[in-house]
Design a protein around this motif. Structure first.
Motif: not given
Length: 602
Positions: A358, A407, A459
């Motif tokens: 992330y 991600a 995230h």
């Protein structure tokens, strides 16, 4: 010559320092009643309402023969001048009184033999012999000999954890013997091929501090301060203690060549610096303003925006990279997001890997450091002395891609591990318990920490950033979720010292990580001298480390200091000569002081 962030700092403080230091300049001020140790954040008086004072009549040292540096925290009590006292430190000027066997700059691979001329291991690295420089003497006139070196090493071995820094000597040193006045032989309990580079050499924030046997013998090392009723430590160096309390230190150079062995023997000229002053200025802006006004010569670590303000307002200011970014030198202390491996969620390697994926490290650098930074993929620095290890791990780096921002991969890992996002968009387990990464840290990361926490929030990882006064205690005791901190590990040769930080029970294992297979490999590495076997063990250990990912590497830590060329030139810099990486708290700074050149500025 052997090469080797609100008010401005007032003139009143500078005057007080000089008066306190000068013989005949009036009585030295008493230490404040609330004097604290080196971890305090007490700041000095920074009043700017007093006019400049006239020169001191007695014991005067011109400004262009005085180096003044500032740090953000207060110093240990004024009487503390021992690196081995349990309440001591090797910083705060103490390193000036302990010349090393060898100085080293691990960033660029420079080594400067000092009290030792040469050294060699035997074939299986169970013995290490040093050949000392002839003509060295202590400040009280007694000769410096192999007996002093042997006494220091054997006493540290005997005392171990009873004194500061002693533990490593108890592990490795079987016996140190003075073969003759100029030869000392160290016999190890087992092969110790990294003892010279990792323990003996003065580099960064470490060294072996040799003490005079005739002074220290019979002393209680855990309590002895080496203050000696104000005279300061007996030393081989050209420096003498003039004044100290918990906000400032004043150290003066000897007056004549005959008083320092290096000058007396023709090895090195006396330093041009005649007085060295360390003082406390507790925030970045005040330090920046002090350097802009030519009141100090070097700052402590500062934020990028403050460095850029200094460079804009003082044309004589410079940095490690000159007047262009990134302004600082890569430290041996790469910054990582420490993850508590004993946490319910963070103890899962898939969660740790998701957090890793992330993080867009370049964006962290862009937001926190205005683009002036460098990504770190490994828990050790990109020093020349570690290049063989870095090359050795290239295939593993390509396989695992530890620095990759992805991600989608992070989401996939958490989903596969049974996590889903709750109604507020945060990742939680089947019981609704969220993954939390509330970051505990220190003022050194005020710029990076909030950006990092916000990135994790975006995230789906619940996060915050704080700087509690007991941050290190929380991390050391495992009473935290996430932390932002560095790694004081390897600097040269191989990455054993960094790997050791991750072994079960190691005092540097703030991650609370434990893997018995990893531990066994690192233990074998500790005693391996064969280079091919060393590289094999490095790869095996780092393969496990990459699978488990105990913490998340972020950026290289930069020592960004402002250096002032108004009074002093020849600061080490990549724009001129990077002869020594170090700032004033580090063990290599006395070497820098010996190479500074004064200007004609009044």
């Amino acid at each position: 010559m052997h090469k080797y962030r609100t008010s401005v700092l007032g003139c009143l403080l500078i005057l007080a320092l000089l008066l306190a230091a000068c013989g005949g300049g009036g009585p030295a001020p008493a230490a404040p009643a609330d004097a604290q140790g080196g971890g305090s954040t007490t700041t000095a008086d920074t009043s700017a309402d007093t006019a400049a004072a006239p020169a001191v009549a007695d014991g005067e040292v011109p400004r262009n023969r005085t180096v003044i540096v500032a740090q953000k925290t207060s110093y240990p009590p004024g009487e503390m001048w021992s690196p081995y006292n349990l309440g001591g430190t090797h910083q705060a000027g103490i390193q000036f009184f302990h010349e090393p066997l060898v100085y080293a700059d691990m960033l660029d691979g420079n080594a400067y033999p000092w009290l030792a001329e040469s050294w060699e291991y035997n074939d299986d690295a169970t013995e290490l012999t040093y050949h000392l420089r002839d003509g060295v003497f202590w400040s009280d006139g007694e000769p410096f000999t192999a007996e002093d070196v042997a006494y220091t090493l054997n006493t540290l071995r005997d005392l171990g954890s009873e004194v500061r820094l002693g533990g490593v000597y108890q592990v490795y040193v079987k016996e140190a013997t003075a073969v003759d006045d100029l030869t000392v032989q160290i016999t190890f309990n087992s092969p110790a091929p990294r003892f010279h580079d990792e323990v003996i050499v003065a580099k960064g924030d470490s060294a072996t501090f040799i003490v005079p046997k005739h002074i220290w013998e019979g002393q209680n090392w855990a309590e002895y301060t080496a203050y000696n009723d104000g005279a300061g430590p007996v030393t081989t160096s050209p420096w003498r203690l003039s004044f100290s309390d918990d906000t400032r230190r004043v150290i003066d150079r000897v007056a004549t060549c005959d008083e320092w062995w290096a000058c007396a023997t023709g090895f090195h000229d006396l330093p041009k610096v005649e007085r060295y002053v360390q003082l406390t200025i507790g925030d970045d802006q005040n330090q920046g303003q002090a350097l802009i006004k030519n009141e100090i010569d070097q700052t402590h670590d500062l934020r990028v925006d403050v460095i850029e303000k200094i460079l804009a307002d003082n044309p004589e200011a410079t940095t490690w990279t000159g007047r262009e970014g990134p302004y600082g030198m890569v430290s041996w202390w790469p910054t990582a997001l420490h993850l508590n491996n004993q946490d319910k969620h963070l103890g899962n390697p898939e969660v740790r890997w998701a957090i890793n994926r992330y993080l867009d490290r370049q964006k962290l650098i862009d937001f926190a450091y205005d683009g002036k930074g460098q990504i770190s993929n490994w828990p050790f620095p990109p020093f020349k002395g570690l290049q063989d290890s870095i090359d050795n791990l290239a295939e593993l780096e390509a396989k695992y891609e530890p620095g990759k921002y992805d991600a989608a991969d992070g989401d996939a890992r958490l989903t596969a591990a049974g996590y889903t996002k709750d109604s507020e968009g945060f990742w939680a387990d089947a019981s609704g318990d969220r993954i939390k990464c509330n970051i505990t840290s220190f003022s050194l990361w005020t710029d990076l920490g909030p950006v990092l926490a916000e990135t994790l929030q975006q995230h789906g990882i619940e996060s915050s950033y704080s700087e509690p006064t007991d941050a290190y205690d929380q991390m050391a005791s495992g009473n935290y979720e996430c932390g932002l901190f560095g790694h004081n590990g390897s600097q040269s040769g191989n990455i054993y010292r960094t790997l050791q930080l991750y072994t079960t029970g190691d005092s540097g294992n703030l991650f609370q990580y434990s893997n018995s297979e990893f531990d066994a490999i690192v233990e074998e590495l500790a005693y391996t001298a064969d280079e091919a076997k060393v590289r094999e063990l490095e790869r095996a250990a780092m393969d496990i480390w990459l699978q488990d990912l105990p913490d998340v590497q972020l950026v290289q830590f930069y020592n960004r200091t402002g250096n002032n060329q108004h009074y002093w030139t020849n600061w080490p810099s990549t724009a001129t000569d990077p002869y020594m990486n170090g700032i004033h708290p580090h063990t290599g700074f006395p070497y820098i002081l010996m190479n500074l050149e004064p200007t004609d500025a009044p």
